[in-house]
Design an enzyme around this catalytic site. Sequence first.
Site, PDB file in Angstrom:
ATOM      1  N   PHE A 168      24.914  -4.140  69.857  1.00  0.00           N
ATOM      2  CA  PHE A 168      25.684  -3.688  71.028  1.00  0.00           C
ATOM      3  C   PHE A 168      26.616  -4.765  71.550  1.00  0.00           C
ATOM      4  CE2 PHE A 168      21.329  -1.794  71.284  1.00  0.00           C
ATOM      5  CZ  PHE A 168      21.661  -0.608  70.646  1.00  0.00           C
TER       6      PHE A 168
ATOM      7  N   GLN B  35      25.877   8.176  66.476  1.00  0.00           N
ATOM      8  CA  GLN B  35      26.584   7.156  67.244  1.00  0.00           C
ATOM      9  C   GLN B  35      26.915   7.648  68.640  1.00  0.00           C
ATOM     10  OE1 GLN B  35      27.169   3.850  66.721  1.00  0.00           O
ATOM     11  NE2 GLN B  35      25.555   4.567  65.380  1.00  0.00           N
TER      12      GLN B  35
ATOM     13  N   LYS C 190      26.721  13.508  60.467  1.00  0.00           N
ATOM     14  CA  LYS C 190      25.346  13.228  60.901  1.00  0.00           C
ATOM     15  C   LYS C 190      25.236  11.840  61.538  1.00  0.00           C
ATOM     16  CE  LYS C 190      20.573  13.574  59.356  1.00  0.00           C
ATOM     17  NZ  LYS C 190      19.672  13.891  58.239  1.00  0.00           N
TER      18      LYS C 190
ATOM     19  N   ILE D 115      36.123  12.437  60.529  1.00  0.00           N
ATOM     20  CA  ILE D 115      34.700  12.113  60.636  1.00  0.00           C
ATOM     21  C   ILE D 115      34.146  11.977  59.222  1.00  0.00           C
ATOM     22  CG2 ILE D 115      32.461  12.863  61.540  1.00  0.00           C
ATOM     23  CD1 ILE D 115      34.627  12.103  63.676  1.00  0.00           C
TER      24      ILE D 115
ATOM     25  N   ILE E 129      25.132  -2.690  61.764  1.00  0.00           N
ATOM     26  CA  ILE E 129      24.512  -2.853  63.081  1.00  0.00           C
ATOM     27  C   ILE E 129      23.736  -1.611  63.496  1.00  0.00           C
ATOM     28  CG2 ILE E 129      26.145  -4.628  63.763  1.00  0.00           C
ATOM     29  CD1 ILE E 129      27.701  -2.631  65.370  1.00  0.00           C
TER      30      ILE E 129
ATOM     31  N   GLU F  12      31.663   3.172  69.881  1.00  0.00           N
ATOM     32  CA  GLU F  12      31.727   2.878  71.308  1.00  0.00           C
ATOM     33  C   GLU F  12      32.170   4.040  72.194  1.00  0.00           C
ATOM     34  OE1 GLU F  12      33.681  -0.618  69.809  1.00  0.00           O
ATOM     35  OE2 GLU F  12      32.803  -1.804  71.418  1.00  0.00           O
TER      36      GLU F  12
ATOM     37  N   GLY G  74      36.885   5.361  64.190  1.00  0.00           N
ATOM     38  CA  GLY G  74      35.751   4.563  64.680  1.00  0.00           C
ATOM     39  C   GLY G  74      35.029   5.222  65.834  1.00  0.00           C
TER      40      GLY G  74
END
Length: 750
Positions: free
Chosen positions: A252, A651, A646, A642, A478, A717, A714
Amino acid sequence: MTQHFSTTGHDTFVGSPRSRVDGPAKVTGLAKYAAEFTASDLAHGYVVSSAIAKGRITRIDARAAEAVPGVVKVLTHENRDRTAWLDYNYQDAVAPPGSPFRALYDDAILYSGQPVALVIAEDFETARYAATLVRVKYDTETPVTDVRQVEDEAYVPPKKRNGIKPPPKPWGDADAAFDNAPIQLRQDYRLAIEHHNPMEPHASTVVYEGDGKYTVYDKIQGVSNSQAYIASVFGLKKDDVRVMNPYLGGGFGSGLRPQYQLFLAMLAARDLKRSVRVVLTRDQMWTFSYRPDALQTVSLGADRDGGLQALRHDATGATSHFEDYQEVVVNWAGVLYKCDNVALTYKLAKLDTHTPSDMRAPGAVTGVFAIEIAMDELAYETGVDPIALRLRNYSDVDATAGGKLFGSKALKSCFEQGAERFGWAKRTPEPRSMRDGRELVGWGMATGVWESMMMQTNARAVLTADGKLEVGNTAGEIGTGTYTILAQIAADSLGLPMEDVTTKLGDTSLPEAPVSGGSWTAASSGTAVMKACRSVAAQVFVLARQMEASPLANVDFERVVFADGRIAVADDPSRSVSLVEAMRAGGMDRIEAVESATPDKDFNSAYEAYTHSAVFVEVKIDEELGQVRLTRVVSAIAAGKILNPKTARSQILGGVVMGIGSALEEESMMDHRLGRFMNHNLGEYHVPVNADIYDIDVIFVDEEDKANPLGVKGLGEIGIVGTAAAIANAVFHATGKRMRHLPITVDKLL
Ligand code: MOS
């Protein structure tokens, strides 16, 4: 999409929901984390943390600790190797301007919890016990840890942080326009300090290989950053330090920069010429990075229909005395909304704390929460529906970048599809107008926005004569699904089944990638892997064409497809050669390619790139108890192509849950007399648990983007941004109480 990524011409795996390829290793325990690697000569370090926040160490007495059987040594600033820290100016890959924290550097105490000694013992328990016997005497000064106390000394950072856009110059006259506006709203907003608290605490295992060589397992979001740090700080050659980190138990942002446990483990390993592991405890996870406090004021001037006439967003963010940490807090309103008179300011104020750090959607979580609550306030003030208000002020260009167009912006689809799925049309706008039994019901929404970035990244692809493909680079996995999406891209690029693809990440022996952060890894490593695979494909194709009586003779590369392990003529699939045959015929055991993905300069000079979301939430509030249940969330996301619905959905779920934490639970409380975080444990620092989570619905709207050949923007976040504001707005709708200071806890609501 005009630039199709695949050499095969078909997307077999890309775009389809795939379970994590690393899932079985994770659930069976085969996946190893930094503190799980070992060595026969392993010693264990335990950190002694400063009890004061500011002052000097006058004396450290480690004799009692050293007398404990099993203790090997106690390292302090007095006896450490003087060759460390010779390169005072070294800054890691994501360091803000300033001088990064140097553990055991001298007697100065810069913040509470700072490491002052490392006790090294034959086992962890002995080190931990002996650490309690280290006596430290201090000269104590009064720390300043409350940003409100130093607000008057706030300054515009003289040096810009790399990659962080400072606020644009103001345009129009925001103050005059505000004073003349029929509707004037000016409020202060504040988000609590948050700590990342990944499940896996920070840890480093340094394996001494002899001859001045080390293999290091470090909790880091990008091993190249740790390798460069160690080499520089200890004056070693990069080749003498191999850093690996195949898995992270969450980062994070806390794992973007090398942390002090890495320095301490290396220091000890060099000193003792043996392997050393240092693991931080959960409470020591409050002794480095955090999402900083920021004092924010938003001023909106509008006409009676909600059209913005003036917009000011002023923020003062906290930083340390040794670095000017910066994030993008105030630009977002200028990106999202059309307004002729805008002023955006961002200053810093120095505190006696460690430097804050990036934490999931750094700056956007902080700034967008304020803007999106302010817009909701304007919606009530003008009686305009919150979505209609956002559409009225919708911007088709990025005013903070001189009016550049967006590469893509499907935010309107997010509003439409999110509202439809949520049932927004059934909302009665009046606060306190919806009920379910004894609970008040509130429906709120907000917009989310995050930068869509891509970084210079290298990757390797190796095809062997058994038809197996290996791809990889130093990027950190991550927890987002990087192994999986890279395997999907690689498999499609060479027309192989996913089972025949292995992805290697987090190892400095691989080609260099930047740290995994900023949601840029899918675009960056994805493109690099695709390019490396295309390069391999071109080489195999040459071999296939050179075969005797090749069915591909006289066919161009552009006319073939790679599928089912074969190269076939696109319009005549009966003419084909298998990859394995081609390699055997050419006498090749392996074909290797390393390629770089580079941000598209032409695209970036013409367009700005952002991801967007529309977040809709339902809260149910027991008014007598002040308890908020978040019963429904719909998050509609526009993030380009995308790759894997899944892992992408996961995310967003994670981001939404973290946003729920921001809104309702997370708060690192500082005792300003001591300059110390009080609730430094997961018993008192609350994060959402399963019982707090009800229904979360994720929608990915169609969006075509050309910033990179994959069309990816992306996702790591965007899920958190906007969520807290939507919740605060729903709380207002339910109760009529406007919450501008997060988290919204029972005491504030009652
Ligand atoms: Mo993210 S805060 O860039 O790890």
